[in-house]
Scaffold this motif. Structure first.
Motif, PDB file in Angstrom:
ATOM      1  N   SER A 100       0.803  -1.223   0.000  1.00 38.13           N
ATOM      2  CA  SER A 100       0.000   0.000   0.000  1.00 38.13           C
ATOM      3  C   SER A 100       0.836   1.274   0.000  1.00 38.13           C
ATOM      4  O   SER A 100       0.292   2.374  -0.132  1.00 38.13           O
ATOM      5  CB  SER A 100      -0.922   0.007   1.218  1.00 38.13           C
ATOM      6  OG  SER A 100      -0.167  -0.054   2.417  1.00 38.13           O
ATOM      7  N   ASN A 103       0.603   4.052  -2.786  1.00 38.04           N
ATOM      8  CA  ASN A 103      -0.618   4.865  -2.690  1.00 38.04           C
ATOM      9  C   ASN A 103      -0.507   5.914  -1.591  1.00 38.04           C
ATOM     10  O   ASN A 103      -0.995   7.038  -1.736  1.00 38.04           O
ATOM     11  CB  ASN A 103      -1.833   3.967  -2.417  1.00 38.04           C
ATOM     12  CG  ASN A 103      -2.195   3.099  -3.605  1.00 38.04           C
ATOM     13  OD1 ASN A 103      -1.889   3.441  -4.746  1.00 38.04           O
ATOM     14  ND2 ASN A 103      -2.835   1.978  -3.346  1.00 38.04           N
ATOM     15  N   VAL A 104       0.132   5.546  -0.486  1.00 33.68           N
ATOM     16  CA  VAL A 104       0.317   6.487   0.620  1.00 33.68           C
ATOM     17  C   VAL A 104       1.214   7.645   0.183  1.00 33.68           C
ATOM     18  O   VAL A 104       0.902   8.817   0.426  1.00 33.68           O
ATOM     19  CB  VAL A 104       0.937   5.776   1.846  1.00 33.68           C
ATOM     20  CG1 VAL A 104       1.290   6.782   2.936  1.00 33.68           C
ATOM     21  CG2 VAL A 104      -0.031   4.727   2.389  1.00 33.68           C
ATOM     22  N   ASP A 106       1.792   8.702  -2.852  1.00 32.44           N
ATOM     23  CA  ASP A 106       1.068   9.499  -3.843  1.00 32.44           C
ATOM     24  C   ASP A 106       0.063  10.430  -3.173  1.00 32.44           C
ATOM     25  O   ASP A 106      -0.049  11.609  -3.544  1.00 32.44           O
ATOM     26  CB  ASP A 106       0.352   8.564  -4.817  1.00 32.44           C
ATOM     27  CG  ASP A 106      -0.400   9.319  -5.909  1.00 32.44           C
ATOM     28  OD1 ASP A 106       0.264  10.045  -6.684  1.00 32.44           O
ATOM     29  OD2 ASP A 106      -1.646   9.202  -5.975  1.00 32.44           O
ATOM     30  N   TYR A 107      -0.634   9.938  -2.176  1.00 35.84           N
ATOM     31  CA  TYR A 107      -1.616  10.756  -1.463  1.00 35.84           C
ATOM     32  C   TYR A 107      -0.934  11.915  -0.742  1.00 35.84           C
ATOM     33  O   TYR A 107      -1.389  13.071  -0.809  1.00 35.84           O
ATOM     34  CB  TYR A 107      -2.397   9.900  -0.473  1.00 35.84           C
ATOM     35  CG  TYR A 107      -3.431  10.671   0.310  1.00 35.84           C
ATOM     36  CD1 TYR A 107      -4.703  10.889  -0.203  1.00 35.84           C
ATOM     37  CD2 TYR A 107      -3.132  11.194   1.572  1.00 35.84           C
ATOM     38  CE1 TYR A 107      -5.650  11.608   0.510  1.00 35.84           C
ATOM     39  CE2 TYR A 107      -4.074  11.908   2.291  1.00 35.84           C
ATOM     40  CZ  TYR A 107      -5.332  12.113   1.759  1.00 35.84           C
ATOM     41  OH  TYR A 107      -6.271  12.833   2.466  1.00 35.84           O
ATOM     42  N   THR A 159      -3.697   9.603   6.741  1.00 35.47           N
ATOM     43  CA  THR A 159      -3.626   9.051   5.389  1.00 35.47           C
ATOM     44  C   THR A 159      -4.121   7.614   5.356  1.00 35.47           C
ATOM     45  O   THR A 159      -4.902   7.226   4.474  1.00 35.47           O
ATOM     46  CB  THR A 159      -2.181   9.119   4.854  1.00 35.47           C
ATOM     47  OG1 THR A 159      -1.778  10.483   4.800  1.00 35.47           O
ATOM     48  CG2 THR A 159      -2.083   8.504   3.463  1.00 35.47           C
ATOM     49  N   LYS A 162      -7.844   7.733   5.752  1.00 37.27           N
ATOM     50  CA  LYS A 162      -8.494   8.255   4.550  1.00 37.27           C
ATOM     51  C   LYS A 162      -8.532   7.193   3.455  1.00 37.27           C
ATOM     52  O   LYS A 162      -9.551   7.030   2.759  1.00 37.27           O
ATOM     53  CB  LYS A 162      -7.740   9.495   4.057  1.00 37.27           C
ATOM     54  CG  LYS A 162      -8.308  10.120   2.789  1.00 37.27           C
ATOM     55  CD  LYS A 162      -9.636  10.788   3.046  1.00 37.27           C
ATOM     56  CE  LYS A 162     -10.133  11.531   1.804  1.00 37.27           C
ATOM     57  NZ  LYS A 162     -11.448  12.176   2.038  1.00 37.27           N
ATOM     58  N   LEU A 163      -7.436   6.483   3.279  1.00 38.65           N
ATOM     59  CA  LEU A 163      -7.351   5.458   2.246  1.00 38.65           C
ATOM     60  C   LEU A 163      -7.879   4.096   2.712  1.00 38.65           C
ATOM     61  O   LEU A 163      -7.861   3.133   1.945  1.00 38.65           O
ATOM     62  CB  LEU A 163      -5.898   5.307   1.783  1.00 38.65           C
ATOM     63  CG  LEU A 163      -5.252   6.560   1.170  1.00 38.65           C
ATOM     64  CD1 LEU A 163      -3.807   6.278   0.782  1.00 38.65           C
ATOM     65  CD2 LEU A 163      -6.042   7.047  -0.038  1.00 38.65           C
ATOM     66  N   LYS A 164      -8.318   4.060   3.983  1.00 35.59           N
ATOM     67  CA  LYS A 164      -8.879   2.832   4.575  1.00 35.59           C
ATOM     68  C   LYS A 164      -7.905   1.658   4.464  1.00 35.59           C
ATOM     69  O   LYS A 164      -8.275   0.540   4.124  1.00 35.59           O
ATOM     70  CB  LYS A 164     -10.223   2.483   3.918  1.00 35.59           C
ATOM     71  CG  LYS A 164     -11.278   3.570   4.103  1.00 35.59           C
ATOM     72  CD  LYS A 164     -12.604   3.196   3.445  1.00 35.59           C
ATOM     73  CE  LYS A 164     -13.644   4.291   3.665  1.00 35.59           C
ATOM     74  NZ  LYS A 164     -14.945   3.971   3.026  1.00 35.59           N
ATOM     75  N   LEU A 165      -6.642   1.945   4.793  1.00 33.40           N
ATOM     76  CA  LEU A 165      -5.598   0.933   4.629  1.00 33.40           C
ATOM     77  C   LEU A 165      -5.393   0.068   5.870  1.00 33.40           C
ATOM     78  O   LEU A 165      -4.813  -1.009   5.781  1.00 33.40           O
ATOM     79  CB  LEU A 165      -4.277   1.601   4.251  1.00 33.40           C
ATOM     80  CG  LEU A 165      -4.267   2.288   2.883  1.00 33.40           C
ATOM     81  CD1 LEU A 165      -2.934   2.981   2.652  1.00 33.40           C
ATOM     82  CD2 LEU A 165      -4.536   1.286   1.772  1.00 33.40           C
TER      83      LEU A 165
END
Length: 290
Positions: A100, A103-104, A106-107, A159, A162-165
């Motif tokens: 993941s 994606n982190v 990038d966010y 983060t 927010k991304l539900k990781l």
């Protein structure tokens, strides 16, 4: 004096594993465990250094786990890293932790931070790129000034929410406890009183959750922790006695990233975890491996 909850540069501490062994020896400690977040990468170096400094050592890892719609930390101690049970669990764990991260990054970049995979890469320690590599980068990045807790609360934690990781990357508590038991580990609930724990539950609810986890295979809980209140400590001892839990204890040492907490002695010398805790845990591990 022992310390069974310690972090190194392999996650979010500032002492290398071998440096912790040296510090423990200088303090005259009987034993310590290295319990970095979701990684075992520093255990070998810590074990070798502990032998050289003639101090007892037990390998460990602090696991971030999903339980009852929130997150808890469980410390695993003394597992057999060569066992198939552990290798299978750890391989899946590390895959989830690392998959993941792109994606982190990038966010965070879209939020205005000067960050990229290439810039984070030099801050990787151990197994691979994870959120602690990002955290180490942010600590040194002038566009994200602040101490480690501030940066965690402002960037990393929001983060992942927010991304539900968290749901994606963390194992289910019941599954992780069972798998670590198969690998010969003793498992202990860390800092039940904190946000990553049961801070939002009253004592009756906390007792219900800890009792349930114990029934699922959890061996113990921390009897000592640096910022326990007197009531927290009394409740922990009550739970340990009532449910025959293995008592553990540790400072959650992070070096300069948590400067008020000293290895072995906690905050202002408010901790002295009995050596017998280490002895009892080792006995339990030996029983489990027979």
């Amino acid at each position: 004096m022992i310390d069974l909850h310690v972090h190194s540069t392999m996650s979010d501490g500032t002492y290398a594993p071998a440096e912790i062994a040296k510090l423990a020896s200088q303090k005259g400690m009987f034993a310590f465990a290295l319990t970095d977040h979701d990684t075992i990468f520093g255990n070998t170096a810590a074990k070798i250094a502990s032998k050289a400094y003639k101090i007892n050592f037990i390998n460990g890892m602090e696991m971030s786990l999903n339980y009852d719609n929130h997150q808890i930390h469980v410390v695993a101690l003394g597992f057999d890293q060569s066992s198939e049970a552990f290798k299978n669990f750890y391989k899946e764990l590390r895959y989830k932790k690392e998959s993941s991260i792109a994606n982190v990054i990038d966010y965070l970049h879209k939020q205005g931070l000067d960050i990229s995979t290439e810039k984070v890469q030099p801050y990787v320690s151990g197994d691979g790129m994870d959120k602690y590599a990002i955290l180490r980068y942010l600590v040194t990045n002038q566009s994200a000034v602040g101490d480690i807790q501030y940066l965690w609360d402002k960037y990393i934690d929001p983060t992942f929410r927010k991304l539900k990781l968290g749901i994606v990357e963390n194992p289910k508590a019941e599954d992780a406890i069972a798998q670590m038991k198969m690998a010969g580990a003793v498992t202990s609930l860390a800092h039940f009183h904190k946000k990553i724990g049961f801070i939002n539950n009253n004592r009756a609810e906390q007792e219900y959750h800890i009792k349930y986890l114990h029934e699922m295979g959890l061996d113990g809980m921390e009897a000592y922790y640096p910022n326990y209140t007197d009531d927290d400590r009394a409740f922990a001892h009550y739970m340990i006695e009532k449910y025959n839990l293995l008592p553990t204890g540790g400072t959650d040492f992070h070096g300069a990233n948590r400067p008020s907490v000293e290895l072995g002695t906690g905050t202002n010398n408010n901790m002295n975890v009995p050596d017998e805790f280490y002895i009892n845990i080792c006995q339990k591990i030996e029983e489990r491996r027979k």
